[in-house]
Scaffold this active site. Structure first.
Site, PDB file in Angstrom:
ATOM      1  N   HIS A  47      15.157  11.988  -8.689  1.00  0.00           N
ATOM      2  CA  HIS A  47      16.026  12.412  -8.093  1.00  0.00           C
ATOM      3  C   HIS A  47      17.004  13.041  -9.025  1.00  0.00           C
ATOM      4  O   HIS A  47      17.310  12.301 -10.420  1.00  0.00           O
ATOM      5  CB  HIS A  47      16.957  11.234  -7.356  1.00  0.00           C
ATOM      6  N   SER A 101       8.955  12.023  -3.063  1.00  0.00           N
ATOM      7  CA  SER A 101       8.016  10.639  -2.978  1.00  0.00           C
ATOM      8  C   SER A 101       9.180   9.533  -2.455  1.00  0.00           C
ATOM      9  O   SER A 101       8.589   8.611  -1.809  1.00  0.00           O
ATOM     10  CB  SER A 101       7.786  10.228  -4.164  1.00  0.00           C
ATOM     11  N   CYS A 109      17.873   4.559  -3.387  1.00  0.00           N
ATOM     12  CA  CYS A 109      17.594   5.231  -4.587  1.00  0.00           C
ATOM     13  C   CYS A 109      18.847   5.971  -5.295  1.00  0.00           C
ATOM     14  O   CYS A 109      18.995   5.968  -6.325  1.00  0.00           O
ATOM     15  CB  CYS A 109      16.379   5.851  -4.485  1.00  0.00           C
ATOM     16  N   THR A 148       0.819  -1.227   0.196  1.00  0.00           N
ATOM     17  CA  THR A 148       0.016  -0.045  -0.090  1.00  0.00           C
ATOM     18  C   THR A 148       0.996   1.244   0.012  1.00  0.00           C
ATOM     19  O   THR A 148       0.257   2.401   0.061  1.00  0.00           O
ATOM     20  CB  THR A 148      -0.886  -0.167   1.327  1.00  0.00           C
TER      21      THR A 148
HETATM   22  P1  NAP Z   1       5.288   4.468   2.403  1.00  0.00           P
HETATM   23  O1  NAP Z   1       4.562   5.199   1.344  1.00  0.00           O
HETATM   24  O2  NAP Z   1       4.975   5.153   4.108  1.00  0.00           O
HETATM   25  O3  NAP Z   1       4.717   2.877   2.919  1.00  0.00           O
HETATM   26  C1  NAP Z   1       5.075   2.301   3.862  1.00  0.00           C
HETATM   27  C2  NAP Z   1       4.440   0.788   3.464  1.00  0.00           C
HETATM   28  O4  NAP Z   1       4.771  -0.107   4.528  1.00  0.00           O
HETATM   29  C3  NAP Z   1       3.027   0.646   3.644  1.00  0.00           C
HETATM   30  O5  NAP Z   1       2.445  -0.319   2.780  1.00  0.00           O
HETATM   31  C4  NAP Z   1       2.805   0.315   5.115  1.00  0.00           C
HETATM   32  O6  NAP Z   1       1.405  -0.408   5.290  1.00  0.00           O
HETATM   33  C5  NAP Z   1       3.970  -0.602   5.125  1.00  0.00           C
HETATM   34  N1  NAP Z   1       4.201  -0.939   6.444  1.00  0.00           N
HETATM   35  C6  NAP Z   1       4.573   0.048   7.545  1.00  0.00           C
HETATM   36  N2  NAP Z   1       4.408  -0.491   8.823  1.00  0.00           N
HETATM   37  C7  NAP Z   1       4.360  -1.933   8.763  1.00  0.00           C
HETATM   38  C8  NAP Z   1       4.248  -2.819   9.345  1.00  0.00           C
HETATM   39  N3  NAP Z   1       4.636  -2.804  10.695  1.00  0.00           N
HETATM   40  N4  NAP Z   1       4.138  -4.223   8.761  1.00  0.00           N
HETATM   41  C9  NAP Z   1       3.923  -4.217   7.586  1.00  0.00           C
HETATM   42  N5  NAP Z   1       3.944  -3.380   6.822  1.00  0.00           N
HETATM   43  C10 NAP Z   1       4.078  -2.084   7.267  1.00  0.00           C
HETATM   44  O7  NAP Z   1       6.918   4.296   2.388  1.00  0.00           O
HETATM   45  P2  NAP Z   1       7.731   4.117   0.882  1.00  0.00           P
HETATM   46  O8  NAP Z   1       8.049   5.254   0.311  1.00  0.00           O
HETATM   47  O9  NAP Z   1       6.652   2.896   0.217  1.00  0.00           O
HETATM   48  O10 NAP Z   1       8.723   3.259   1.511  1.00  0.00           O
HETATM   49  C11 NAP Z   1       8.612   2.093   2.179  1.00  0.00           C
HETATM   50  C12 NAP Z   1      10.134   1.631   2.517  1.00  0.00           C
HETATM   51  O11 NAP Z   1      10.926   1.241   1.407  1.00  0.00           O
HETATM   52  C13 NAP Z   1      10.972   2.664   3.212  1.00  0.00           C
HETATM   53  O12 NAP Z   1      10.809   2.595   4.517  1.00  0.00           O
HETATM   54  C14 NAP Z   1      12.307   2.411   2.849  1.00  0.00           C
HETATM   55  O13 NAP Z   1      12.946   1.339   3.779  1.00  0.00           O
HETATM   56  C15 NAP Z   1      12.066   1.846   1.565  1.00  0.00           C
HETATM   57  N6  NAP Z   1      12.755   2.466   0.378  1.00  0.00           N
HETATM   58  C16 NAP Z   1      13.550   2.161  -0.556  1.00  0.00           C
HETATM   59  C17 NAP Z   1      13.996   3.196  -1.266  1.00  0.00           C
HETATM   60  C18 NAP Z   1      15.341   3.051  -2.118  1.00  0.00           C
HETATM   61  O14 NAP Z   1      16.089   3.799  -1.874  1.00  0.00           O
HETATM   62  N7  NAP Z   1      15.452   1.731  -2.817  1.00  0.00           N
HETATM   63  C19 NAP Z   1      13.231   4.361  -1.659  1.00  0.00           C
HETATM   64  C20 NAP Z   1      12.025   4.486  -0.976  1.00  0.00           C
HETATM   65  C21 NAP Z   1      11.698   3.612   0.112  1.00  0.00           C
HETATM   66  P3  NAP Z   1       0.173   0.595   5.765  1.00  0.00           P
HETATM   67  O15 NAP Z   1      -0.458   1.233   4.546  1.00  0.00           O
HETATM   68  O16 NAP Z   1      -0.562  -0.747   6.408  1.00  0.00           O
HETATM   69  O17 NAP Z   1       0.658   1.534   6.810  1.00  0.00           O
HETATM   70  N1  12T Z   2      14.876   8.025   4.071  1.00  0.00           N
HETATM   71  O1  12T Z   2      16.152   3.079   1.140  1.00  0.00           O
HETATM   72  O2  12T Z   2      13.846   9.661   2.680  1.00  0.00           O
HETATM   73  O3  12T Z   2      17.446   3.933   2.603  1.00  0.00           O
HETATM   74  O4  12T Z   2      14.055   9.775   0.492  1.00  0.00           O
HETATM   75  C1  12T Z   2      15.328   5.902   0.606  1.00  0.00           C
HETATM   76  C2  12T Z   2      14.750   7.233   0.581  1.00  0.00           C
HETATM   77  C3  12T Z   2      15.641   5.990   2.908  1.00  0.00           C
HETATM   78  C4  12T Z   2      16.336   3.928   1.818  1.00  0.00           C
HETATM   79  C5  12T Z   2      14.230   9.050   1.740  1.00  0.00           C
HETATM   80  C6  12T Z   2      15.020   7.229   2.776  1.00  0.00           C
HETATM   81  C7  12T Z   2      15.812   5.502   1.844  1.00  0.00           C
HETATM   82  C8  12T Z   2      14.794   7.763   1.676  1.00  0.00           C
END
Ligand code: NAP
Ligand code: 12T
Length: 349
Positions: A251, A161, A131, A14
């Site tokens: 980015h 984002s 990223c 989600t």
């Molecule tokens: P987001 O929009 O805030 O979404 C967070 C997601 O994690 C939602 O689906 C949420 O579900 C779920 N979640 C939160 N707590 C949970 C739990 N206790 N158990 C199961 N699911 C849970 O964040 P996002 O931008 O998609 O990023 C998510 C994660 O991906 C980040 O924290 C980061 O670690 C990683 N990320 C990586 C990169 C990268 O550089 N490769 C970039 C961005 C993010 P709900 O809808 O139930 O709240």
């Molecule tokens: N905090 O995957 O805030 O380590 O743009 C990626 C992006 C963590 C990560 C951000 C973050 C990650 C952000």
């Protein structure tokens, strides 16, 4: 595998990254038998449509991973730390998008265009890099290969984002309020849960992720450490300054590099970038051609422009590197890793 494909779980389905994961799986026609969409308790019960079929989101628990072959995690580091090993224990291979395992020497950290062969060494978990790192190393790889690479100094211009859907909403609402002459209390950026928050609308914030004891932010240290690991060279000197700007997607990075070879020309660097997989050269200053966050948004490639030779250091070059942070920076790269696991028969250990 069954003839139809693999049983796939998307953890964080989600979220901002999760949404792009589903889009990418659909676009690439990934071979899926069963699809399991997982989140926290908050979103359990919600319906999400994938390829015309409605799926009910379920709360992620250890048991969610029974009979799953591929699990794509993007629900934050604490969720990965709690559940990735539970998934592996049950036979799944995890592609993890969080920083939880990236620097673990047992865990491959992979950008397929740069170090695909590292995937073969996995013990159940493969990490998707940060990223900002992904798009930079994709552009640096052809330079390293052909001319040697000794130093990198990068400043980033990062979209909101990257910080999730709450940060996207904050920029939207703050921008509207600002133009209406109202004031909105900042609540999310620069870092959700930190003591202080600053406005992002019409501003620039020199903090992405939390500060470390050395004065760098964690985002900056991710770029520094991950680059050396992915490029298999701990001797490359890397410095980073990461800045959040008020746009939604992609980015951008100003990257200064120093090569090892003498007499390298701008044309040679451009040619190397042009021929690299996953990288597109958009560099024609006469016609004002260069990539921007808006031009890169929605596309899976890494775009490079503004290639220049440094005026004082004959081994120094400057580049402008732009990519969609949620696609190549997250979802697209993760699904590429999953495809590579299948193609190379690396799913089984
Ligand atoms: P987001 O929009 O805030 O979404 C967070 C997601 O994690 C939602 O689906 C949420 O579900 C779920 N979640 C939160 N707590 C949970 C739990 N206790 N158990 C199961 N699911 C849970 O964040 P996002 O931008 O998609 O990023 C998510 C994660 O991906 C980040 O924290 C980061 O670690 C990683 N990320 C990586 C990169 C990268 O550089 N490769 C970039 C961005 C993010 P709900 O809808 O139930 O709240
Ligand atoms: N905090 O995957 O805030 O380590 O743009 C990626 C992006 C963590 C990560 C951000 C973050 C990650 C952000």
């Amino acid at each position: 595998m069954t003839t139809q494909g693999y049983n796939v779980a998307v953890v964080g389905a989600t979220g901002a990254v999760g949404e792009k994961m589903l889009e990418t799986l659909e676009k690439k026609n990934f071979p899926i038998n069963e699809l399991h969409l997982l989140s926290s308790k908050r979103s359990a019960g919600k319906e999400i449509t994938f390829k015309g079929t409605a799926y009910t989101v379920k709360e992620a628990t250890p048991e969610s991973f029974e009979n799953i072959q591929i699990a794509l995690f993007s629900a934050g580091g604490s969720v990965s730390k709690a559940l990735a090993h539970e998934a592996v224990k049950r036979g799944a291979v995890v592609v993890d998008n969080t920083s939880a395992f990236r620097m673990d020497p047992e865990v491959p950290l992979v950008v397929p265009e740069v170090n695909e062969e590292d995937i073969a060494k996995h013990n159940g978990i493969i990490a998707n890099p940060n990223c900002s790192t992904i798009q930079m190393v994709a552009a640096l790889k052809p330079i390293q290969e052909q001319f040697g690479l000794s130093r990198v100094i990068v400043s980033t211009y990062q979209a909101v984002s990257g910080a999730g859907t709450k940060a996207v909403n904050e920029l939207q609402e703050q921008s509207k309020a600002f133009l209406d002459g109202e004031e909105l209390e900042p609540e999310i950026l620069p870092v959700s849960g930190e003591k202080k928050h600053y406005p992002i609308a019409f501003n620039a914030l020199p903090q992405i992720d939390v500060f470390q004891e050395n004065g760098y932010t964690f985002e900056e240290m991710k770029m520094i450490n991950e680059t050396k690991k992915i490029m298999h060279d701990s001797s490359i000197k890397v410095a980073a300054t990461c800045v959040r700007l008020p746009f939604f997607t992609s980015h951008a990075e100003s990257v200064y590099v120093e090569v090892n070879n003498d007499n390298v020309t701008v044309e040679q660097i451009q040619e190397a970038i042009k021929n690299a997989a996953g990288v597109v050269l958009e560099d024609d200053t006469e016609n004002q051609v260069y990539p921007t966050p808006l031009s890169a948004a929605g596309k899976p490639d890494v775009f490079v422009g503004r290639v220049r030779k440094d005026l004082d250091n004959s081994k120094g070059f400057h580049l402008w590197v732009v990519s969609d942070n949620l696609l190549k920076g997250a979802a697209w790269n993760s699904v590429q890793i999953a495809e590579s696991l299948i193609k190379n028969n690396w799913l089984q250990k």
